[in-house]
Structures are given as C-alpha cells and as structure tokens.
Motif scaffolding. Structure first.
Motif, PDB file in Angstrom:
ATOM      1  N   ASN A 128      20.816  -8.238  44.473  1.00 23.39           N
ATOM      2  CA  ASN A 128      19.862  -7.675  43.521  1.00 23.39           C
ATOM      3  C   ASN A 128      20.539  -7.299  42.210  1.00 23.39           C
ATOM      4  OD1 ASN A 128      17.646  -7.926  45.208  1.00 23.39           O
ATOM      5  ND2 ASN A 128      17.958  -5.917  46.152  1.00 23.39           N
ATOM      6  N   TYR A 129      21.779  -6.818  42.296  1.00 27.21           N
ATOM      7  CA  TYR A 129      22.511  -6.484  41.059  1.00 27.21           C
ATOM      8  C   TYR A 129      22.702  -7.729  40.206  1.00 27.21           C
ATOM      9  CZ  TYR A 129      26.472  -5.724  37.974  1.00 27.21           C
ATOM     10  OH  TYR A 129      27.287  -5.699  36.865  1.00 27.21           O
ATOM     11  N   PHE A 130      23.179  -8.794  40.803  1.00 26.44           N
ATOM     12  CA  PHE A 130      23.408 -10.020  40.029  1.00 26.44           C
ATOM     13  C   PHE A 130      22.084 -10.639  39.575  1.00 26.44           C
ATOM     14  CE2 PHE A 130      27.479 -10.180  42.579  1.00 26.44           C
ATOM     15  CZ  PHE A 130      28.311  -9.846  41.494  1.00 26.44           C
ATOM     16  N   LYS A 131      21.060 -10.507  40.395  1.00 23.90           N
ATOM     17  CA  LYS A 131      19.758 -11.061  40.018  1.00 23.90           C
ATOM     18  C   LYS A 131      19.214 -10.398  38.755  1.00 23.90           C
ATOM     19  CE  LYS A 131      15.885  -9.958  42.015  1.00 23.90           C
ATOM     20  NZ  LYS A 131      14.748  -9.763  42.945  1.00 23.90           N
ATOM     21  N   SER A 132      19.632  -9.158  38.502  1.00 27.26           N
ATOM     22  CA  SER A 132      19.128  -8.437  37.325  1.00 27.26           C
ATOM     23  C   SER A 132      19.539  -9.096  36.018  1.00 27.26           C
ATOM     24  CB  SER A 132      19.618  -6.980  37.350  1.00 27.26           C
ATOM     25  OG  SER A 132      21.028  -6.911  37.148  1.00 27.26           O
ATOM     26  N   PHE A 133      20.542  -9.976  36.064  1.00 22.49           N
ATOM     27  CA  PHE A 133      20.923 -10.717  34.855  1.00 22.49           C
ATOM     28  C   PHE A 133      19.957 -11.863  34.574  1.00 22.49           C
ATOM     29  CE2 PHE A 133      24.797  -8.596  36.119  1.00 22.49           C
ATOM     30  CZ  PHE A 133      25.306  -8.149  34.908  1.00 22.49           C
ATOM     31  N   LEU A 134      19.143 -12.203  35.563  1.00 21.84           N
ATOM     32  CA  LEU A 134      18.145 -13.250  35.397  1.00 21.84           C
ATOM     33  C   LEU A 134      16.747 -12.684  35.225  1.00 21.84           C
ATOM     34  CD1 LEU A 134      19.298 -15.642  38.289  1.00 21.84           C
ATOM     35  CD2 LEU A 134      19.884 -15.820  35.861  1.00 21.84           C
ATOM     36  N   VAL A 135      16.453 -11.615  35.972  1.00 23.27           N
ATOM     37  CA  VAL A 135      15.130 -10.995  35.950  1.00 23.27           C
ATOM     38  C   VAL A 135      15.309  -9.499  35.733  1.00 23.27           C
ATOM     39  CG1 VAL A 135      12.989 -10.608  37.223  1.00 23.27           C
ATOM     40  CG2 VAL A 135      14.300 -12.722  37.599  1.00 23.27           C
ATOM     41  N   GLU A 136      14.743  -8.972  34.685  1.00 26.71           N
ATOM     42  CA  GLU A 136      14.886  -7.548  34.410  1.00 26.71           C
ATOM     43  C   GLU A 136      14.244  -6.711  35.511  1.00 26.71           C
ATOM     44  OE1 GLU A 136      13.586  -6.420  30.534  1.00 26.71           O
ATOM     45  OE2 GLU A 136      14.432  -8.200  29.576  1.00 26.71           O
ATOM     46  N   ASP A 137      14.813  -5.523  35.725  1.00 22.33           N
ATOM     47  CA  ASP A 137      14.292  -4.630  36.760  1.00 22.33           C
ATOM     48  C   ASP A 137      12.798  -4.384  36.562  1.00 22.33           C
ATOM     49  OD1 ASP A 137      16.751  -4.426  37.893  1.00 22.33           O
ATOM     50  OD2 ASP A 137      17.281  -2.523  36.943  1.00 22.33           O
ATOM     51  N   GLY A 138      12.056  -4.449  37.655  1.00 19.59           N
ATOM     52  CA  GLY A 138      10.623  -4.187  37.619  1.00 19.59           C
ATOM     53  C   GLY A 138       9.786  -5.430  37.417  1.00 19.59           C
ATOM     54  N   PHE A 139      10.425  -6.542  37.060  1.00 19.30           N
ATOM     55  CA  PHE A 139       9.691  -7.788  36.856  1.00 19.30           C
ATOM     56  C   PHE A 139       9.791  -8.653  38.108  1.00 19.30           C
ATOM     57  CE2 PHE A 139      10.179  -6.304  32.592  1.00 19.30           C
ATOM     58  CZ  PHE A 139       9.095  -6.829  31.887  1.00 19.30           C
ATOM     59  N   PRO A 140       8.753  -9.393  38.433  1.00 20.66           N
ATOM     60  CA  PRO A 140       8.783 -10.243  39.628  1.00 20.66           C
ATOM     61  C   PRO A 140       9.703 -11.452  39.441  1.00 20.66           C
ATOM     62  CG  PRO A 140       6.732 -10.544  38.421  1.00 20.66           C
ATOM     63  CD  PRO A 140       7.440  -9.406  37.757  1.00 20.66           C
ATOM     64  N   ASP A 141      10.138 -12.028  40.564  1.00 14.75           N
ATOM     65  CA  ASP A 141      11.077 -13.147  40.526  1.00 14.75           C
ATOM     66  C   ASP A 141      10.522 -14.364  39.814  1.00 14.75           C
ATOM     67  OD1 ASP A 141      12.729 -11.521  41.930  1.00 14.75           O
ATOM     68  OD2 ASP A 141      12.677 -12.662  43.816  1.00 14.75           O
ATOM     69  N   TYR A 142       9.191 -14.502  39.802  1.00 17.43           N
ATOM     70  CA  TYR A 142       8.638 -15.723  39.214  1.00 17.43           C
ATOM     71  C   TYR A 142       8.839 -15.794  37.700  1.00 17.43           C
ATOM     72  CZ  TYR A 142       4.371 -12.946  38.182  1.00 17.43           C
ATOM     73  OH  TYR A 142       3.471 -11.998  37.737  1.00 17.43           O
ATOM     74  N   TYR A 143       9.274 -14.669  37.094  1.00 13.70           N
ATOM     75  CA  TYR A 143       9.597 -14.744  35.670  1.00 13.70           C
ATOM     76  C   TYR A 143      10.773 -15.702  35.453  1.00 13.70           C
ATOM     77  CZ  TYR A 143       6.468 -11.211  33.751  1.00 13.70           C
ATOM     78  OH  TYR A 143       5.352 -10.532  33.309  1.00 13.70           O
ATOM     79  N   TRP A 144      11.780 -15.617  36.326  1.00 12.91           N
ATOM     80  CA  TRP A 144      12.912 -16.559  36.214  1.00 12.91           C
ATOM     81  C   TRP A 144      12.465 -17.963  36.616  1.00 12.91           C
ATOM     82  CZ3 TRP A 144      17.184 -18.023  34.129  1.00 12.91           C
ATOM     83  CH2 TRP A 144      17.878 -19.103  34.672  1.00 12.91           C
ATOM     84  N   THR A 145      11.643 -18.067  37.657  1.00 12.55           N
ATOM     85  CA  THR A 145      11.182 -19.380  38.098  1.00 12.55           C
ATOM     86  C   THR A 145      10.478 -20.109  36.964  1.00 12.55           C
ATOM     87  OG1 THR A 145      10.874 -18.520  40.339  1.00 12.55           O
ATOM     88  CG2 THR A 145       9.778 -20.605  39.803  1.00 12.55           C
ATOM     89  N   GLY A 146       9.611 -19.405  36.245  1.00 13.72           N
ATOM     90  CA  GLY A 146       8.917 -20.024  35.120  1.00 13.72           C
ATOM     91  C   GLY A 146       9.876 -20.408  34.007  1.00 13.72           C
ATOM     92  N   THR A 147      10.851 -19.532  33.739  1.00 16.56           N
ATOM     93  CA  THR A 147      11.827 -19.821  32.680  1.00 16.56           C
ATOM     94  C   THR A 147      12.632 -21.063  33.018  1.00 16.56           C
ATOM     95  OG1 THR A 147      12.003 -17.464  32.172  1.00 16.56           O
ATOM     96  CG2 THR A 147      13.792 -18.879  31.405  1.00 16.56           C
ATOM     97  N   TRP A 148      13.078 -21.178  34.269  1.00 14.91           N
ATOM     98  CA  TRP A 148      13.874 -22.336  34.673  1.00 14.91           C
ATOM     99  C   TRP A 148      13.031 -23.616  34.645  1.00 14.91           C
ATOM    100  CZ3 TRP A 148      18.700 -23.726  34.993  1.00 14.91           C
ATOM    101  CH2 TRP A 148      19.047 -24.877  35.705  1.00 14.91           C
ATOM    102  N   ASN A 149      11.808 -23.551  35.168  1.00 17.21           N
ATOM    103  CA  ASN A 149      10.955 -24.736  35.167  1.00 17.21           C
ATOM    104  C   ASN A 149      10.601 -25.163  33.754  1.00 17.21           C
ATOM    105  OD1 ASN A 149      10.970 -24.965  37.950  1.00 17.21           O
ATOM    106  ND2 ASN A 149       9.138 -23.713  38.224  1.00 17.21           N
ATOM    107  N   ASN A 150      10.446 -24.207  32.860  1.00 22.11           N
ATOM    108  CA  ASN A 150      10.176 -24.537  31.463  1.00 22.11           C
ATOM    109  C   ASN A 150      11.356 -25.289  30.855  1.00 22.11           C
ATOM    110  OD1 ASN A 150       8.573 -24.207  28.899  1.00 22.11           O
ATOM    111  ND2 ASN A 150      10.429 -23.077  28.301  1.00 22.11           N
ATOM    112  N   TYR A 151      12.567 -24.861  31.211  1.00 25.36           N
ATOM    113  CA  TYR A 151      13.760 -25.585  30.719  1.00 25.36           C
ATOM    114  C   TYR A 151      13.750 -27.018  31.228  1.00 25.36           C
ATOM    115  CZ  TYR A 151      18.336 -27.628  31.443  1.00 25.36           C
ATOM    116  OH  TYR A 151      19.366 -28.516  31.523  1.00 25.36           O
TER     117      TYR A 151
END
Length: 546
Positions: free
Chosen positions: A494-517
């Motif tokens: 979870n600590y390392f994941k915070s560099f991809l998804v800010e605290d309090g935000f769901p994981d799909y925020y990173w999923t959308g960012t990666w798929n957009n790339y």
C-alpha cells in the motif's frame, strides 16, 4: 543442523533470485525466468560454463585528436602513456562491461580473488597495463586453483610494485609482500601468542618467506610471457636471490625449503614454499571462511564452522585448492538456500547488504539501463559514463574505491568485524546509493553534475516486464518480486501503491491512467508516477539487501 547436502527439487522464484544475486552481476528478469524451475545443480553448472569476454581489451578514446586506443597491446613501454590513473579506471570499465555481458560466476569469482590477493590500482600498482594483466590473471584462475594463483601472483608486475617485492633483495630484504602473503592472502594470523608471533606463523616465518621471495623483479616491457597463463610476468634476478636454505618455525613443522640459484629452480623453491603454506588445514579454512562470507553470510556460529566450513576446507584440500567443486557444493547445498533448518532467526536469503558494485550492476541489468556501447561509442562509455560518473562520482559517494580498497586487507566488508557488510551502508554512503537511480531516471548526474549518457525508461520497463501493469497492487507486487529477496506485505504494498494512486482514491484511477497511455501513447502522466515509484522501490531498505 547445518547441511551441505544438495538441495532437493527445483528452484522456485525465491531461491532462483537468491542464487543469481549471489553468483552473478548480471541479474535480469530473463535470467530469473530461465533459472526458475531448474535444479540448483543445473543452474550452478550453467554459471560455471566458460565464457569469452565481450571486450577483448580496453580502449582509451583520449586524446580525442589521436586516441591511445588499445594501448595495453601497444609496443611502447606501459609507463610512457599519459593519464595512468584514468587509464586504470578505463580498465575497470572494461572489466565491468564484460561482467555485465554474461550470466556467469567468472567475474564474481575473479572479484572474490581480488579480495584475497588485493592490489589497489591507484596506490602504487604501477602502470595501468600492469593492472590489466593482474585482472586477467584473476580471471584466468576464477574457475581454477587458488593455490596455483598463489604461485603466480608473486611474479605479477602489479603485485611486485604494490607490495614492494621488486625491491626485496638478499642483501636488502623487504618483508612487505612476505608478511601480507601470510597475514592477509593465505593462512592468516590465528590467535596471537606473543609480539609478532601467531598460531599460524611467526615473525621468523615472515623473514624466511622474504628470503624465498627475494630477487623478484618487474619486467617493464611485459616481454616475458608465462607458459601456463599466456600473460606477462616479472622475472627473477638470481644474483639478488637468497640461495641459502630457509627453515620455518614449528607452525610449519620446522620445514626447510632448499635454496636454489637459477630462475627455473627458484620457481621450484617458490612452489615448495606455497605448497608448505597450503598444506596447512588453516589455510584451507581461511579461504572457506572467505567464501562463506562472500557468498552466504558475514557471521556464523560453531555449528556452521563444524558442519560447513570444516568439510568445505577438506574438499578444497582434496581438490588441490580448485575453487569450482567447492563453490558448487556450497551453492547447491541446502544450507545456502536456508533449507536445512526451521530457525527464523538465522535467515540467509536477504542477509547481505549489497556492495556498491552489486547495487549498480543489478540496477543496470534489471532496468536495462541504456548506456553507451564501448565498441561503437568509446568516448561516451569510457570517459563520460564510466570514468566521470560511475568511477569518479557514484563509487566515490557510495563508499567504494573500485578495485582500489584503502587497505591491503581489502574492503572492510569482507574482514572487519563486527560490521562486515554493514560497512557498505551508512550516512556517508547514502548519497551515492540513493541518487544513482535518480541519475539514471533523469539521464544526468544528480550526485554532482554533468551528462551521464545513460537513462532508464521506467514506462518501457513496466510495459516489457510487468504482466498486470494496469492493476496497481499487482504492478507493485510484481516489481517487488523482481527487485527484492523476499515478498513484501500488505502495508509495504500500500505504501508503494501510493506513488501511483493518491490516498483515498480507488485503484481504478491508475487503471484508467495506464489504459489511456496504451491507447494514446502519451506517457507524460504514467512516467511521472512510475519514475516516483521505481525511485522509492530502489531506495527502499529491501533493495539494499540480497
């Protein structure tokens, strides 16, 4: 009970990582995948496969208007070339690139031999070309007999200069090399019995050894070639050699070495002396302790001394000090993989702090760092990337004189109790370690300044190596599985994941960012986050261990 019995079954991911980190400098996902699922014996046999260096010899690209080029094979005297210190660094760059070009134990063992027969390249080792010959001598015996190396090293030109034995004559003895040969390079001291006298040798033995080694001289033009190694060697001036018989102390059974008076016979005298030293069980134990500290762990108990060190020493003696069978036994053993007990307090995997060389090499191999090709871009590789950045900046700030330890004893990590490998990691070495990954990601020297001509593409690394990159939890755990000796827990994930998804935000925020790339090829956002993630994961405590 500590056991040298062979490991049963195949290597899983954890054990394959352990073996590759301890046995090679070239550690990447491809190698890891090829070793996972095979037996320890098959894996270790692969690591002992003979290799040919990618770079046959070093190249000096300076001066730019008329490069000295392949000066180590030039007909001129080695010391007639300028910039000897930089040339010695160029040679270590040649060595490092070769180590990075193969998955083999050869360079890991040649560096081990450097810790046994230390020559500090910038502390009186003579011309750079002599150091090139020294490194090639270590490579020649990496899979061979350390006793045979002990018979060759006294006539190595770099060693002759470094420990003053070229100035050791029968009427003007110099005991420097003889003392280090016994105290540091072979049998070691043992318990001190009195002033200058130890269990394993006495002051008299040093004096007699110096007489055996008298009359040895450097051959400046490197014209004398050893028939066995094919490498340049020094020579013996029989007029300056002490031809009297040499009688040693009770530590060596009061043995007498017969004095000789011609160069071939004086070589036989040296051979008799080395055989005498290597016939002692303590010499074999000294090397096996060094091997254990290098490959397994810095500290051990009486059980390991009895069940691991002692039988390895017996095997070393029975194989005439050939390293290959002993290292195979160790690296294939249940003990090496911590599979011989259930004691959680004596973990071996992840127990060693990486030296700066391992830290650099793993980073370059795992992240496929793009650095200049020494064959097609010699100036940028040898001068800007390796000499200015790696050699003069990174290693300096990480606390390692590369092939240049401050003491004849070598690097404190391999001999200085109680810290041993913990010497590599301190407040003084953090800058070098922590800013190396920053420099590679930025493509510039963040430790001091300047262009390093090397870069890590974190987005490409993830796209090429991580199967579940769109899931931030799986992305972190898959990277951790590549970088760390052990799996990480949920809190670390979870600590390392915070560099991809800010605290309090769901994981799909990173999923959308990666798929957009993936759909747009616009990597700006993912690069910012992945750069931060990789920096944090490399600079974490887990990556400092192997």
């Amino acid at each position: 009970m500590a056991s040298l019995n062979p490991l049963n079954g195949n290597l899983d991911l954890r054990k394959a990582k352990h073996l590759l980190r301890r046995a090679t400098f070239n550690f990447s996902k491809n190698q890891l995948e090829s070793f996972t699922g095979t037996t320890a014996l098959n894996a270790v046999n692969t690591l002992f496969t003979p290799t040919t260096n990618a770079l046959p010899e070093p190249y000096d690209p300076l001066p730019t208007d008329a490069p000295d080029g392949f000066w180590t094979s030039a007909p001129e005297l080695p010391n007639t070339f300028d910039d000897q210190r930089r040339k010695r660094a160029v040679i270590t760059g040649w060595w490092w690139h070769n180590a990075m070009s193969e998955t083999s134990l050869k360079h890991k063992l040649s560096f081990f031999l450097h810790t046994c027969f230390t020559v500090a390249k910038d502390d009186g080792a003579g011309a750079a070309t002599y150091y090139y010959d020294y490194l090639r001598l270590l490579e020649f015996y990496a899979f061979g007999s350390i006793k045979s190396l002990a018979k060759k090293i006294p006539l190595d030109n770099a060693m002759l200069e470094y420990l003053d034995n070229t100035r050791n004559n029968k009427n003007n003895p110099n005991e420097n090399f003889a003392r280090e040969f016994l105290e540091l390079f072979t049998i070691l001291e043992g318990e001190q019995l009195g002033a200058g006298n130890y269990t394993n040798y006495t002051e008299t033995d040093i004096q007699q050894a110096a007489k055996v080694l008298s009359g040895y001289k450097i051959q400046e033009d490197r014209s004398i070639i050893d028939a066995e190694t094919g490498l340049p060697t020094g020579y013996i001036n029989e007029d300056l050699h002490d031809t009297d018989n040499k009688t040693f102390s009770a530590a060596f059974g009061n043995a007498t070495i017969t004095g000789r008076n011609s160069p071939p016979e004086i070589i036989d005298e040296l051979s008799d002396f080395v055989d005498m030293v290597f016939s002692q069980e303590e010499t074999a134990k000294a090397y096996c302790r060094k091997l254990y500290r290098y490959f397994v762990k810095s500290n051990w108990d009486d059980e390991v001394e009895t069940d691991i060190i002692t039988p390895l020493a017996q095997q070393l003696i029975s194989n005439d000090y050939n390293l290959e069978p002993v290292v195979k036994t160790l690296l294939c053993s249940q003990h090496f993989y911590d599979a011989d007990d259930t004691d959680a307090a004596d973990e071996i995997i992840g127990s060693i702090i990486k030296n700066p060389l391992q830290h650099l090499s793993e980073m370059c191999a795992m992240f496929n760092v793009s650095y200049p090709n020494p064959t097609t871009d010699a100036l940028n590789f040898y001068n800007d990337f390796f000499f200015r950045f790696i050699h003069n900046t990174y290693f300096l700030f990480a606390g390692m004189g590369f092939f240049n330890p401050e003491e004849v004893a070598g690097y404190p990590a391999y001999y200085q109790e109680p810290l041993y490998d913990r010497n590599w990691f301190s407040s003084n070495t953090l800058i070098g370690r922590y800013r190396l990954i920053e420099s590679f990601i930025a493509g510039e020297n963040t430790i001091s300044n300047g262009d390093i001509h090397a870069i890590i593409d974190t987005v490409k690394f993830v796209e090429d190596n991580i199967a579940n990159a769109s899931d931030p939890v799986l992305l972190v755990t898959e990277i951790a599985d590549l970088l760390y000796p052990e799996a990480i827990d949920e809190d670390r994930t979870n600590y390392f994941k915070s560099f991809l998804v800010e605290d309090g935000f769901p994981d799909y925020y990173w999923t959308g960012t990666w798929n957009n790339y993936l759909s747009s090829n616009d990597n700006v956002t993912v690069k910012i986050r992945l750069d931060a993630l990789i920096t944090a994961m490399v600079n974490a405590a887990e990556f400092q261990l192997m």
